[in-house]
Design a protein around this motif. Structure first.
Motif, PDB file in Angstrom:
ATOM      1  N   TYR A  34       0.846  -1.188   0.000  1.00 17.81           N
ATOM      2  CA  TYR A  34       0.000   0.000   0.000  1.00 17.81           C
ATOM      3  C   TYR A  34       0.884   1.241   0.000  1.00 17.81           C
ATOM      4  O   TYR A  34       1.944   1.266   0.615  1.00 17.81           O
ATOM      5  CB  TYR A  34      -0.877   0.052   1.256  1.00 17.81           C
ATOM      6  N   TYR A  36       0.615   5.446   0.817  1.00 15.02           N
ATOM      7  CA  TYR A  36      -0.116   6.591   1.344  1.00 15.02           C
ATOM      8  C   TYR A  36       0.789   7.818   1.261  1.00 15.02           C
ATOM      9  O   TYR A  36       2.005   7.691   1.147  1.00 15.02           O
ATOM     10  CB  TYR A  36      -0.468   6.388   2.824  1.00 15.02           C
ATOM     11  N   GLN A  38       1.181  11.882   3.214  1.00 16.66           N
ATOM     12  CA  GLN A  38       0.722  12.754   4.274  1.00 16.66           C
ATOM     13  C   GLN A  38       1.282  14.151   4.052  1.00 16.66           C
ATOM     14  O   GLN A  38       2.503  14.347   4.050  1.00 16.66           O
ATOM     15  CB  GLN A  38       1.126  12.230   5.646  1.00 16.66           C
ATOM     16  N   GLY A  43      -4.318  14.078   7.876  1.00 18.26           N
ATOM     17  CA  GLY A  43      -4.268  12.634   7.966  1.00 18.26           C
ATOM     18  C   GLY A  43      -3.698  12.023   6.701  1.00 18.26           C
ATOM     19  O   GLY A  43      -3.771  12.619   5.626  1.00 18.26           O
ATOM     20  N   PRO A  44      -3.089  10.834   6.790  1.00 14.66           N
ATOM     21  CA  PRO A  44      -2.569  10.181   5.583  1.00 14.66           C
ATOM     22  C   PRO A  44      -3.675   9.940   4.562  1.00 14.66           C
ATOM     23  O   PRO A  44      -4.809   9.614   4.905  1.00 14.66           O
ATOM     24  CB  PRO A  44      -2.016   8.864   6.125  1.00 14.66           C
ATOM     25  N   TYR A  46      -4.783   7.773   1.219  1.00 18.70           N
ATOM     26  CA  TYR A  46      -4.528   6.564   0.455  1.00 18.70           C
ATOM     27  C   TYR A  46      -4.242   6.922  -1.009  1.00 18.70           C
ATOM     28  O   TYR A  46      -4.919   7.779  -1.605  1.00 18.70           O
ATOM     29  CB  TYR A  46      -5.735   5.629   0.537  1.00 18.70           C
ATOM     30  N   TYR A  87       4.430   7.073   2.286  1.00 17.41           N
ATOM     31  CA  TYR A  87       4.628   5.856   3.067  1.00 17.41           C
ATOM     32  C   TYR A  87       4.332   4.629   2.214  1.00 17.41           C
ATOM     33  O   TYR A  87       3.279   4.553   1.573  1.00 17.41           O
ATOM     34  CB  TYR A  87       3.695   5.826   4.279  1.00 17.41           C
ATOM     35  N   ARG A  91       1.076  -4.838   4.381  1.00 16.63           N
ATOM     36  CA  ARG A  91       0.025  -5.077   5.360  1.00 16.63           C
ATOM     37  C   ARG A  91       0.343  -6.292   6.205  1.00 16.63           C
ATOM     38  O   ARG A  91       0.571  -7.382   5.701  1.00 16.63           O
ATOM     39  CB  ARG A  91      -1.313  -5.267   4.657  1.00 16.63           C
ATOM     40  N   ASN A  98      -3.828  -4.534  10.549  1.00  8.87           N
ATOM     41  CA  ASN A  98      -2.968  -3.467  11.025  1.00  8.87           C
ATOM     42  C   ASN A  98      -1.974  -3.024   9.979  1.00  8.87           C
ATOM     43  O   ASN A  98      -1.358  -3.836   9.300  1.00  8.87           O
ATOM     44  CB  ASN A  98      -2.218  -3.926  12.267  1.00  8.87           C
ATOM     45  N   PHE A  99      -1.849  -1.744   9.826  1.00 10.51           N
ATOM     46  CA  PHE A  99      -0.914  -1.144   8.890  1.00 10.51           C
ATOM     47  C   PHE A  99       0.227  -0.543   9.694  1.00 10.51           C
ATOM     48  O   PHE A  99      -0.003   0.292  10.544  1.00 10.51           O
ATOM     49  CB  PHE A  99      -1.611  -0.041   8.088  1.00 10.51           C
ATOM     50  N   PHE A 101       3.255   1.822   9.810  1.00 10.66           N
ATOM     51  CA  PHE A 101       3.835   2.961   9.102  1.00 10.66           C
ATOM     52  C   PHE A 101       5.275   3.176   9.553  1.00 10.66           C
ATOM     53  O   PHE A 101       5.536   3.337  10.726  1.00 10.66           O
ATOM     54  CB  PHE A 101       3.037   4.230   9.381  1.00 10.66           C
ATOM     55  N   GLY A 102       6.192   3.202   8.599  1.00  7.45           N
ATOM     56  CA  GLY A 102       7.567   3.579   8.887  1.00  7.45           C
ATOM     57  C   GLY A 102       7.748   5.079   8.737  1.00  7.45           C
ATOM     58  O   GLY A 102       6.775   5.811   8.666  1.00  7.45           O
ATOM     59  N   PRO A 103       8.982   5.563   8.688  1.00  8.63           N
ATOM     60  CA  PRO A 103       9.218   7.011   8.574  1.00  8.63           C
ATOM     61  C   PRO A 103       8.894   7.583   7.202  1.00  8.63           C
ATOM     62  O   PRO A 103       8.727   8.791   7.065  1.00  8.63           O
ATOM     63  CB  PRO A 103      10.709   7.162   8.885  1.00  8.63           C
TER      64      PRO A 103
END
Lengths: 111, 113
Positions: A34, A36, A38, A43-44, A46, A87, A91, A98-99, A101-103
């Protein structure tokens, strides 16, 4: 911990294609990729997701390598409004969906 | 179409005060719901998720709690806020049992003084 690796930052000239790479070498067969983005203080949002085939929508294209160990998000004609943190997420199925998210990659589109 | 609402947009609270942030989803039923926190300049940290009414899973130990009193309502609470609770709080949802993407609210920026 995130299961993906992305460069911390990238620059792109306005009007040119932005190619954002992501490594996910430990991805398993039923995990989707996925993307995303931001924009500051929002908010992020999609963008796109895929399993093994390349995908395209009105925002971007997603290219997934044949071995699925990496992917590239392509913004075909970057604009200043595309400046954001992007990002890449694989998944992780736990009890829910749950997703992790890294940096992410901070993309700066330059005029 | 589905929409997610989160409020308030910004909040300034003194240390030791209680907290209640609310999130609601419209246009779907039995969604999976999530609370994230984002510190300044950092990625998102999953705090809680819920797969149904009254079902809450906590990802990290902390000063916060979550509740799901109704199918499409998710509440983040604290009895006594700490300075370290400052951050950007995001609510998100996904359809049940699918690979569909997660959709986020606009977030609440919480500042603790």
């Amino acid at each position: 911990d995130a299961k993906t690796t992305q460069p911390p930052s990238m620059d792109c000239a306005e009007g040119r294609a932005a190619n954002l790479p992501c490594n996910h070498s430990t991805i398993s067969g039923n995990e989707y990729v996925y993307w995303y983005r931001q924009i500051h203080s929002q908010g992020p949002q999609y963008i796109i997701h895929g399993l093994k085939n390349n995908e395209t929508n009105e925002m971007a294209s997603l290219i997934i390598t044949e071995d699925r160990k990496s992917s590239t998000l392509i913004l075909p004609h970057a604009t200043l409004r595309d400046t954001a943190v992007y990002y890449c997420i694989v998944r992780v199925v736990y009890y829910g969906q749950n997703f992790v998210f890294g940096p992410g990659t901070r993309l700066s589109v330059l005029p | 179409s589905q929409t997610i609402h989160q409020w308030p947009a910004t909040l300034v609270q003194p240390v030791g005060s209680p907290l209640s942030l609310e999130c609601t989803v419209e246009g779907t039923s039995n969604p999976n719901l999530y609370w994230y926190r984002q510190a300044a300049g950092r990625g998102l940290q999953l705090l809680f998720y819920s797969v149904g009414i009254g079902q809450i899973s906590s990802e990290v130990p902390q000063n916060l709690s979550a509740s799901r009193p109704q199918d499409r309502q998710f509440i983040l609470s604290s009895k006594k806020l700490l300075l370290s609770d400052s951050g950007f709080y995001l609510c998100a949802w996904t359809p049940t049992d699918s690979n569909q993407p997660q959709h986020f609210g606009d977030g609440t920026r919480l500042s603790i003084l």
